[in-house]
Design a protein around this motif. Structure first.
Motif, mmCIF file in Angstrom:
data_model
loop_
_atom_site.group_PDB
_atom_site.id
_atom_site.type_symbol
_atom_site.label_atom_id
_atom_site.label_comp_id
_atom_site.label_asym_id
_atom_site.label_seq_id
_atom_site.Cartn_x
_atom_site.Cartn_y
_atom_site.Cartn_z
ATOM 1 N N TYR A 66 -15.201 -14.266 9.690
ATOM 2 C CA TYR A 66 -15.308 -13.137 10.538
ATOM 3 C C TYR A 66 -14.159 -12.179 10.760
ATOM 4 C CZ TYR A 66 -16.786 -9.715 14.085
ATOM 5 O OH TYR A 66 -16.799 -8.594 14.750
ATOM 6 N N GLN A 67 -13.055 -12.756 11.210
ATOM 7 C CA GLN A 67 -11.889 -12.003 11.404
ATOM 8 C C GLN A 67 -11.213 -11.560 10.228
ATOM 9 O OE1 GLN A 67 -12.467 -15.509 12.212
ATOM 10 N NE2 GLN A 67 -12.643 -15.173 14.674
ATOM 11 N N LYS A 74 -13.506 -8.473 9.189
ATOM 12 C CA LYS A 74 -13.145 -7.481 10.134
ATOM 13 C C LYS A 74 -11.807 -6.717 9.644
ATOM 14 C CE LYS A 74 -12.576 -6.037 14.790
ATOM 15 N NZ LYS A 74 -12.169 -6.385 16.163
ATOM 16 N N GLU A 75 -10.862 -7.660 9.421
ATOM 17 C CA GLU A 75 -9.532 -7.088 8.912
ATOM 18 C C GLU A 75 -9.620 -6.352 7.771
ATOM 19 O OE1 GLU A 75 -4.954 -8.748 7.852
ATOM 20 O OE2 GLU A 75 -6.702 -10.224 8.134
ATOM 21 N N ASN A 76 -10.412 -6.964 6.809
ATOM 22 C CA ASN A 76 -10.284 -6.130 5.298
ATOM 23 C C ASN A 76 -11.075 -4.697 5.490
ATOM 24 O OD1 ASN A 76 -10.207 -5.963 2.579
ATOM 25 N ND2 ASN A 76 -12.447 -6.482 2.480
ATOM 26 N N MET A 77 -12.050 -4.715 6.226
ATOM 27 C CA MET A 77 -12.704 -3.437 6.741
ATOM 28 C C MET A 77 -11.828 -2.458 7.367
ATOM 29 S SD MET A 77 -16.679 -4.718 7.656
ATOM 30 C CE MET A 77 -16.914 -3.096 8.518
ATOM 31 N N GLU A 78 -11.025 -2.955 8.270
ATOM 32 C CA GLU A 78 -9.969 -2.058 8.978
ATOM 33 C C GLU A 78 -8.955 -1.526 8.153
ATOM 34 O OE1 GLU A 78 -9.407 -4.074 12.469
ATOM 35 O OE2 GLU A 78 -11.220 -3.334 13.272
ATOM 36 N N ASN A 79 -8.330 -2.453 7.333
ATOM 37 C CA ASN A 79 -7.044 -2.312 6.514
ATOM 38 C C ASN A 79 -7.130 -2.255 5.153
ATOM 39 O OD1 ASN A 79 -5.825 -2.364 9.177
ATOM 40 N ND2 ASN A 79 -5.820 -4.373 9.171
ATOM 41 N N ASN A 80 -8.413 -2.514 4.595
ATOM 42 C CA ASN A 80 -8.314 -2.603 3.137
ATOM 43 C C ASN A 80 -7.468 -3.645 2.533
ATOM 44 O OD1 ASN A 80 -10.276 -0.743 2.541
ATOM 45 N ND2 ASN A 80 -9.126 0.891 2.246
ATOM 46 N N THR A 81 -7.220 -4.959 3.369
ATOM 47 C CA THR A 81 -6.492 -5.652 2.745
ATOM 48 C C THR A 81 -6.502 -6.401 1.500
ATOM 49 O OG1 THR A 81 -6.566 -6.440 5.207
ATOM 50 C CG2 THR A 81 -5.529 -8.277 3.683
#
Length: 78
Positions: A61-62, A65-72
């Motif tokens: 989940y984390q 979320k990080e990928n959606m916010e930062n395009n990791t």
């Protein structure tokens, strides 16, 4: 000056794209991308109809979320 012509061996190219050597190259690239992303990401290799494929995805989940916010994942591929 004469023009050079060649004929591509499609069955040879197909076997090269599905080969264990190609899978090793893809595995190394996927591992590098996964390591740049951090925790919560997974990778997989599979042989499809035309070629070997590698994929990296956010598994927790984390990480999602990080990928959606930062395009990791996109930044790790570059």
């Amino acid at each position: 000056m004469s023009k050079m012509q060649f004929k591509l061996n499609s069955s040879g190219v197909s076997s090269l794209l599905k080969s264990a050597e190609m899978q090793n190259v893809l595995s190394k690239q996927a591992s590098a991308i996964k390591n740049r992303c951090g925790e919560g990401y997974e990778q997989d290799i599979f042989v499809g109809k035309n070629r070997a494929n590698a994929m990296v995805w956010a598994d927790s989940y984390q990480a999602r979320k990080e990928n959606m916010e930062n395009n990791t994942l996109l930044k790790a591929v570059r």
